[in-house]
Design a protein around this motif. Structure first.
Motif, PDB file in Angstrom:
ATOM      1  N   PRO A 179       0.802  -1.229   0.000  1.00 57.88           N
ATOM      2  CA  PRO A 179       0.000   0.000   0.000  1.00 57.88           C
ATOM      3  C   PRO A 179       0.833   1.277   0.000  1.00 57.88           C
ATOM      4  CG  PRO A 179      -0.866  -1.572   1.577  1.00 57.88           C
ATOM      5  CD  PRO A 179       0.454  -2.103   1.132  1.00 57.88           C
ATOM      6  N   LEU A 180       2.095   1.199   0.422  1.00 58.29           N
ATOM      7  CA  LEU A 180       2.945   2.382   0.515  1.00 58.29           C
ATOM      8  C   LEU A 180       3.838   2.567  -0.697  1.00 58.29           C
ATOM      9  CD1 LEU A 180       4.082   2.161   4.262  1.00 58.29           C
ATOM     10  CD2 LEU A 180       2.119   3.387   3.298  1.00 58.29           C
ATOM     11  N   ILE A 181       4.384   1.473  -1.244  1.00 59.94           N
ATOM     12  CA  ILE A 181       5.367   1.595  -2.334  1.00 59.94           C
ATOM     13  C   ILE A 181       4.911   0.918  -3.616  1.00 59.94           C
ATOM     14  CG2 ILE A 181       7.294   1.837  -0.726  1.00 59.94           C
ATOM     15  CD1 ILE A 181       7.989  -1.083  -1.173  1.00 59.94           C
ATOM     16  N   GLY A 182       3.735   0.301  -3.602  1.00 57.70           N
ATOM     17  CA  GLY A 182       3.200  -0.327  -4.801  1.00 57.70           C
ATOM     18  C   GLY A 182       3.808  -1.689  -5.076  1.00 57.70           C
ATOM     19  N   GLU A 183       3.188  -2.410  -5.999  1.00 53.64           N
ATOM     20  CA  GLU A 183       3.657  -3.757  -6.319  1.00 53.64           C
ATOM     21  C   GLU A 183       5.061  -3.752  -6.910  1.00 53.64           C
ATOM     22  OE1 GLU A 183       2.158  -7.728  -8.803  1.00 53.64           O
ATOM     23  OE2 GLU A 183       0.862  -5.949  -8.644  1.00 53.64           O
ATOM     24  N   GLU A 184       5.337  -2.763  -7.770  1.00 52.31           N
ATOM     25  CA  GLU A 184       6.675  -2.675  -8.367  1.00 52.31           C
ATOM     26  C   GLU A 184       7.731  -2.386  -7.310  1.00 52.31           C
ATOM     27  OE1 GLU A 184       7.582  -3.435 -11.464  1.00 52.31           O
ATOM     28  OE2 GLU A 184       5.487  -4.067 -11.711  1.00 52.31           O
ATOM     29  N   GLY A 185       7.381  -1.530  -6.345  1.00 54.49           N
ATOM     30  CA  GLY A 185       8.317  -1.229  -5.273  1.00 54.49           C
ATOM     31  C   GLY A 185       8.631  -2.448  -4.420  1.00 54.49           C
ATOM     32  N   VAL A 186       7.602  -3.277  -4.176  1.00 54.42           N
ATOM     33  CA  VAL A 186       7.801  -4.501  -3.399  1.00 54.42           C
ATOM     34  C   VAL A 186       8.749  -5.450  -4.120  1.00 54.42           C
ATOM     35  CG1 VAL A 186       6.651  -6.598  -2.592  1.00 54.42           C
ATOM     36  CG2 VAL A 186       5.614  -4.356  -2.158  1.00 54.42           C
ATOM     37  N   ARG A 187       8.606  -5.523  -5.442  1.00 52.22           N
ATOM     38  CA  ARG A 187       9.459  -6.433  -6.222  1.00 52.22           C
ATOM     39  C   ARG A 187      10.831  -5.841  -6.511  1.00 52.22           C
ATOM     40  NH1 ARG A 187       5.221  -8.646 -10.871  1.00 52.22           N
ATOM     41  NH2 ARG A 187       3.845  -9.793  -9.439  1.00 52.22           N
ATOM     42  N   GLY A 188      10.983  -4.528  -6.291  1.00 47.99           N
ATOM     43  CA  GLY A 188      12.231  -3.848  -6.610  1.00 47.99           C
ATOM     44  C   GLY A 188      13.231  -3.849  -5.472  1.00 47.99           C
ATOM     45  N   PRO A 189      14.248  -2.977  -5.558  1.00 49.68           N
ATOM     46  CA  PRO A 189      15.328  -2.944  -4.557  1.00 49.68           C
ATOM     47  C   PRO A 189      14.857  -2.690  -3.133  1.00 49.68           C
ATOM     48  CG  PRO A 189      15.944  -1.701  -6.528  1.00 49.68           C
ATOM     49  CD  PRO A 189      14.494  -2.050  -6.684  1.00 49.68           C
ATOM     50  N   VAL A 190      13.848  -1.810  -2.961  1.00 53.52           N
ATOM     51  CA  VAL A 190      13.373  -1.512  -1.603  1.00 53.52           C
ATOM     52  C   VAL A 190      12.763  -2.760  -0.964  1.00 53.52           C
ATOM     53  CG1 VAL A 190      11.736  -0.168  -0.233  1.00 53.52           C
ATOM     54  CG2 VAL A 190      12.971   0.925  -2.117  1.00 53.52           C
ATOM     55  N   GLY A 191      11.914  -3.454  -1.719  1.00 50.79           N
ATOM     56  CA  GLY A 191      11.315  -4.686  -1.202  1.00 50.79           C
ATOM     57  C   GLY A 191      12.352  -5.743  -0.892  1.00 50.79           C
ATOM     58  N   LYS A 192      13.334  -5.862  -1.774  1.00 56.01           N
ATOM     59  CA  LYS A 192      14.401  -6.846  -1.555  1.00 56.01           C
ATOM     60  C   LYS A 192      15.210  -6.506  -0.303  1.00 56.01           C
ATOM     61  CE  LYS A 192      13.892  -9.487  -5.248  1.00 56.01           C
ATOM     62  NZ  LYS A 192      12.561  -8.994  -5.657  1.00 56.01           N
TER      63      LYS A 192
END
Length: 504
Positions: A179-192
């Protein structure tokens, strides 16, 4: 193989797995090959974090308590962790046994006798050995093992269970932040990065507990069978139990972890009842009620207590360490609790995770704390003996039990209990680490479980060799600090997503 939130057809991404392995192995190699350097760096980091950021641990833990209770008693308390028609996967007794074994485990047996004694012989600003020191010792133990740690666990556990079972997202810590960084953000460097922090915090936190458990098992074997206390014996203990906990993790939750957790509960209950029968029962009851009243009455003050001008050495060495320890365990325990909590409401989850284990911890410390302290007040031991227990807490349980009827028998059972707690903590962590490094797969491969089981044992062994409890303590604090911010943003994310729930 396909589970909720996990797409078996998607190309695997091994970033979290590889980076976490590399960082863990670098720490292990440093601890083994440069012991003095590792210990010095660890001590410097511990001092810096405790002295400069102790306040942040205090504020964060109180925030987690307030947030968890708010959700439980708000309109969102009726929301199911899963579809609206879902039912809990496990009966209450087994659910409690598994979350309690994963969440506290070895620590309760290790500190149940030793912590009250440690506060009793060296209370801040109070005369050691006095009635006031005894009251302080019991109350401090209640604070450290009560509502705060379990509320801390509930933050990650609740958020992950919600996204995992209600929103059908992968069983990853990063999923909470969609909800804060979006699906792409979760799959990207921040999520990792979030998932890597969760893995490293889990490994460090569990290694701390495994090291403590190994020392105490060795102490118990020395007390009962005169087996020497040395690194060779400790490595042997870790090796034997590693085989058992990896086997139980590979067997799965239902066949392996649940059964050993149930055994755990029976053994802990048996030792508790025997200790109540052979000890000063009335004093135990009085300690429970008196300490509970003092704890509840001073809850806010104790949650935020810190000296702006005075000496905070006791606070840093105890409360700040504990808060860091519990935060380090939050990704592991939270992930595991989430995995076993499908079908429960938010209210049921929060109250079940916080209230029942806290009461069990209060009873445990009331019983075993009194067993230790009463020896001094009835002149059956000396202050020097109690100071020796405080200096080597892994010996405390067995030294105290020598003074009571059935003490040897209770100590013998305690060694088995330590072993089963060791196993439940490690097999739960092995399962969680495998999930976190398998893109949230709720049924990770046995190969991953074996690898992470071996890594946990290797790290615990390396840290014991490198400097004992001090190094273990420091590793826990260091791993926990960045996760404070992860958990605060998890609260923000939950508020955002729950506000979109269509409540009837």
């Amino acid at each position: 193989m396909s589970k909720e939130g996990y797409n078996a057809n998607q190309k695997p991404d091994h970033t979290v797995y590889v980076v976490s392995l590399v960082v863990t192995f670098l720490v292990v190699l440093w601890a083994i090959l440069a012991q003095t350097s590792f210990e010095n760096a660890a001590n410097a980091l511990l001092d810096f974090l405790s002295n400069s950021f102790g306040w942040s641990y205090l504020i964060s833990m109180l925030l987690f308590v307030a947030f968890a209770l708010y959700l439980a008693f708000s309109k969102y308390g009726r929301v199911k962790l899963g579809p609206d028609d879902s039912k809990p996967d496990f009966r209450n007794a087994s659910w409690f046994a598994m979350l309690f074994g994963a969440g506290m485990g070895i620590g309760l047996v290790f500190w149940g006798v030793a912590e009250p004694i440690s506060h009793f012989v060296a209370p801040p600003g109070i005369e050691p050995g006095s009635v006031e020191a005894a009251n302080f010792a019991m109350n401090a133990s209640f604070v450290h093992w009560g509502i705060h740690p379990w509320a801390n666990y509930s933050i990650i556990g609740l958020a992950l269970a919600y996204f995992q079972f209600r929103k059908n997202r992968p069983g990853l810590i990063s999923s909470i932040f969609e909800p804060l960084i979006g699906e792409e953000g979760v799959r990207g460097p921040v999520g990792k990065l979030i998932d890597i922090l969760a893995v490293i915090a889990t490994v460090a936190g569990v290694a701390t507990s495994l090291g403590l458990g190994t020392l105490q098992i060795n102490s118990g074997l020395n007390c009962l069978f005169a087996i020497p206390e040395n690194q060779l014996v400790q490595i042997s203990i870790i090796s034997i139990i590693t085989v058992i906990f990896i086997w139980s993790a590979v067997s799965g939750i239902e066949k392996g972890i649940k059964k050993i957790s149930d055994i755990n509960l029976y053994l802990a209950f048996g030792i508790l009842i025997l200790s109540i029968l052979v000890g000063p029962t009335v004093k135990m009851m009085n300690a429970f009620l008196g300490s509970l009243g003092q704890y509840l009455n001073g809850f806010i003050q104790q949650s935020l207590y810190i000296e702006p001008f005075g000496d905070n050495s006791w606070l840093n060495g105890w409360r700040i360490f504990y808060w860091a320890w519990w935060i380090a365990w939050a990704p592991f325990v939270g992930t595991f609790i989430a995995r076993i909590s499908r079908g429960r409401t938010i209210r049921e989850f929060v109250l079940g995770v916080i209230i029942a284990p806290s009461i069990a911890s209060f009873i445990w410390f009331a019983v075993f704390g009194v067993l230790g302290l009463d020896l001094f007040f009835t002149e059956r031991t000396t202050m020097d003996t109690l100071k020796a227990v405080a200096a080597a807490p892994e010996t405390g349980f067995f030294i105290v039990m020598k003074n009571y009827a059935l003490g040897s028998f209770i100590s013998f059972i305690a060694v088995f209990l330590l072993g089963t707690f060791f196993i439940t903590s490690a097999n739960s962590a092995t399962f969680v680490l495998s999930m976190l490094t398998s893109e949230g797969n709720l049924d990770p491969t046995n190969t991953k479980k074996v690898i992470w089981g071996l890594i946990q044992s290797l790290l615990a062994t390396a840290l014991l060799i490198a400097g004992g409890l001090q190094s273990l303590q420091t590793a826990s604090v260091a791993a926990a600090f960045p996760f404070i911010f992860v958990m605060i943003f998890a609260c923000v994310s939950m508020i955002k997503v729950l506000s979109q729930e269509k409540l009837t």
